[in-house]
Every structure is written in structure tokens, then in C-alpha cells.
Motif scaffolding. Sequence first.
Motif, short mmCIF file in Angstrom:
data_model
loop_
_atom_site.label_atom_id
_atom_site.label_comp_id
_atom_site.label_asym_id
_atom_site.label_seq_id
_atom_site.Cartn_x
_atom_site.Cartn_y
_atom_site.Cartn_z
N UNK A 395 19.38 36.35 34.83
CA UNK A 395 19.75 35.26 33.92
C UNK A 395 20.06 33.98 34.68
N UNK A 396 20.40 34.10 35.97
CA UNK A 396 20.71 32.92 36.78
C UNK A 396 19.54 32.50 37.66
N UNK A 397 18.40 33.15 37.46
CA UNK A 397 17.26 32.87 38.33
C UNK A 397 16.81 31.41 38.29
N UNK A 398 16.74 30.74 37.10
CA UNK A 398 16.36 29.31 37.11
C UNK A 398 17.28 28.46 37.97
N UNK A 399 18.57 28.77 37.94
CA UNK A 399 19.53 28.02 38.75
C UNK A 399 19.27 28.22 40.23
N UNK A 400 19.00 29.47 40.63
CA UNK A 400 18.72 29.75 42.04
C UNK A 400 17.40 29.13 42.47
#
Length: 471
Positions: A395-400
Motif C-alpha cells: 500500500x506504500x509502494x507509490x510513496x517508496x
Amino acid sequence: MTGQPPLHEAVAALAGRPAPDRRRVAPDAVQPFRATMRNDFLTPRGTPYKWQDVTASLTRTLTGGSVGSLVPVRYQWDRVDAGTGSPDGEGEQREWTFARGQSFTSVLMHTDVAGVDRPQDPPPGTPLSPMDISYPGLPKAPAVDLLLMLSWDVVTFEMLCTHLTTTPALRTPGSWAELDGISGSWAELRFSDPGATAVFRNAHATARHLGHGTYGGRPSVVYTMTCLDCVLDVRSGPVRQRGRSSYWITLQADAETGDLLFAEMTEMIVATVTGADGQRVPVQKRRTVRMFAGTELPAPTASAAAPALPETEPAPRPTADGAKLAEALRLTGRVADHLTWQVSSLAHLPQGMADLTLMGFRSVVGADLPGTYRQVKALQAGLRAAQDGDGAVWSRLPEYRRSLEGLLAFGQFAADGADRLLAGDQPGRDIMTDHIRVVRVDLTDLLALLDRLAQPVPVPSATGHESEAQP
């Protein structure tokens, strides 16, 4: 039938849909744009006493293969017309024939090239000049400075389009966000006279997702952005200008591709110009700049319906591949080691260069070195947890991805800067170039791996076979 106008129905259908989280461009697309700029020179009471008008058409093309999600592009001026005016009368608009065919280069960050599964890394030794906004073949002249000014505006709109559409906090209508990647960032602006320089430093920037609309028959996502009291200092020989800039931007991005459809900026500049004799003169200027996709400004029509976007189902939760996860963990560790090396290398830079490097890092990556290091370590911890079946990392992949792509972009600029800084130290330049190349390969491979890991696993049908799309 709901009884509502078709446009209202179409926009209502978009209201619950989040904004695109990636920008997509076609590899062979030649995208035309139109741009206009008006500079009003104001009296202390705010009344224009003279103005400059520039109207231009230009095209954007991809100049080669992308690296990660960094896509190099070239903008070419097809035609530029300009004129001046005052309350006493308008001057005749004339074409700047010297601008025809002139071009400048930039990059589209966080962008995917349609139909390309994995961008290829350029061969070792390939010169990288990700951004070059200059016209060395043109003479020193105020008209060339205006062309440079409009060129910077074009790049500003393009970069802001990507930044707004890829900011997680701006995914839904009505959302608001502080733009940490823009606040405090700075740029050195070039003029036609090599002795003239300007430094622009952004202040606190905020943005809001206003909702949905249409532009040129395309569904769009509408944003507004504000940045007040930015530093704008200019020096040309003994003449200095110290001032502040405040600007407001409204921007429409394509709801399906995230590409730029329309942008409009109003900028107010309040400054003091100090001449060689020490005398100070106040300056007030208002700039209005517009840029829109296409060759003609489409007229708004109340009956034009926004094309409905296809309904999409939530993607199934990815199932981690053990071998790919292990490789992603290894590469994440190498990136963290690179950031540690980057911090230690600052001590070996000439005095003052370390501060400029840190400012440039924050401007491109969107966070400082410690913050980026924490992001990479958090990704590493999330991938390790995914090995044990915890899928929170996805769920945090776009941020990373944003952090990794920012690092990749900074590497491109760093390679170009190392060539200038170490021009007289060939061994040092070779070491730096080789290190940057290795890191670039690691980042490109890691981004490609994360893309593959995030792909949903096909859901078996009731017959035990994987479902297939029906024609």
C-alpha cells in the motif's frame, strides 16, 4: 435518464474515482502545445503602464529511452509572436523568426512510456544532460531573455503536473497537501548574457485537488497550487534586483494518462533594483502565463460530455515471489549503502559545494538525505516483513517509488555536475562516474522488480483455470 445535463452526469461519474497515480506518454507521440505569456509592469498603485505579450506554439518529443521513470524530452518552438503595449496603444505583433526551430531539453519524472515494460539503462559512458534550458546560438538580447523565461514556465508546468498527480495526499477531490518536494527548492535561471544570473527559491507550497472537469474533449483532474513570498534575486554586472515572487497555478491533468492538458499561472513580483550608482528603484510586475495541449484553445461547450472512464475493480493483493523479494531486499540494501556513502562524500567537496549539493538533492528528490535514507530503510523493513506474509508494504509502494525515482533523477544531474566539478581530475571523475552508473543500474533494477512484485496474481476461475479476458 437522470434529467441532469450530460456533462454533469459524466463529471459525477468521475467524482468517486481517484486521480491517476502515474503519468503515461506514448513513445512516438509528438505532443503540440500552445503557450501565452503577458508581463504587466505596474505603477505603485497597481495600474499597468506597459506590457509584453508573447504567443507561441511548440512540440514535445521523447529524445530516447527512459531510465527508470525518468523520460528525457525535447521542446521545439514552432512559432513565436510577440508585441508590446501601453495605455497609449498596442504595438503590432511580430514573429520572432530567430526562435523558429530553437529547442531545449528537460525530463518528465515519475513517468511511464506506454508499451515499454522495462526501461533500459544507457551504455556506460553515455553523456547525460537531463535538462538544458539555454540558447547559446542566439545573441544577448531582451527578446531572448523573454524566450528563456517562457521556457522555464513550460518546464515548471510539466514538472508540477507530474508532482500533483503523483502526490498520494491529492488522490481524491477536496484533498489538500503541503508540497514538501517543492517548498524550499531552488533553481538558478540563465539569461542570454552569461554575466546575468537569477536565483529563485520557492517558499511554502500547498495544493488542492479541486475535482474533475474536461478539456479538449478529455476528462481531466483539476488542481490548484499556491506559493507565496518566494525569493527572486537577479544580478547583472553592477545592477542587482532583490525581490519576492508569489504565484498561483490552476492545472488540469488527463484523468487517464496524467499528462498535461492545461495550466495557468498568475505571478506577482515585487522587487527593488539597485543600480551602479546605488540608487534604488521599486519594481512591480504581474505575469500571466498559460499553456495548453493542442494547437487551438478549445471553446467551452455546455453540452460536451466528459468521456466516461472504464470501471475498474480493486486489484487483488499481490502474492510475493520469494526469489524476487530476496533480490529486491539486496538491492534496497545497496541503495541504503549508497546514501551512507553520499553523506560521507560531502566532506570532500569544496567549501560551499556541500550546501549546494544538499539543496539540489532536496529540490530533485523531494526530501533531505536523512529523510530519504529513512524511506529506503522503511522499504527494506517492509520487504522483509513481506517475506513473512505481511503485505503492508504494497500500500506504500507509490510513496517508496517516488523516493527511488527521485534518487534516480538526482543521479542524472549529479553525473552532469561531476563532469564540470572534476573537469581537471580525470581519475576522480572516472571514479564518480562509475559509482553513479552502478547506483543507477541498482535503482533501475529495483524499480523494475518492485513493479513485478506488485502485479496481482491472476485469480483462478471456478474450473481451476486462470480467467482470460473475453474479446
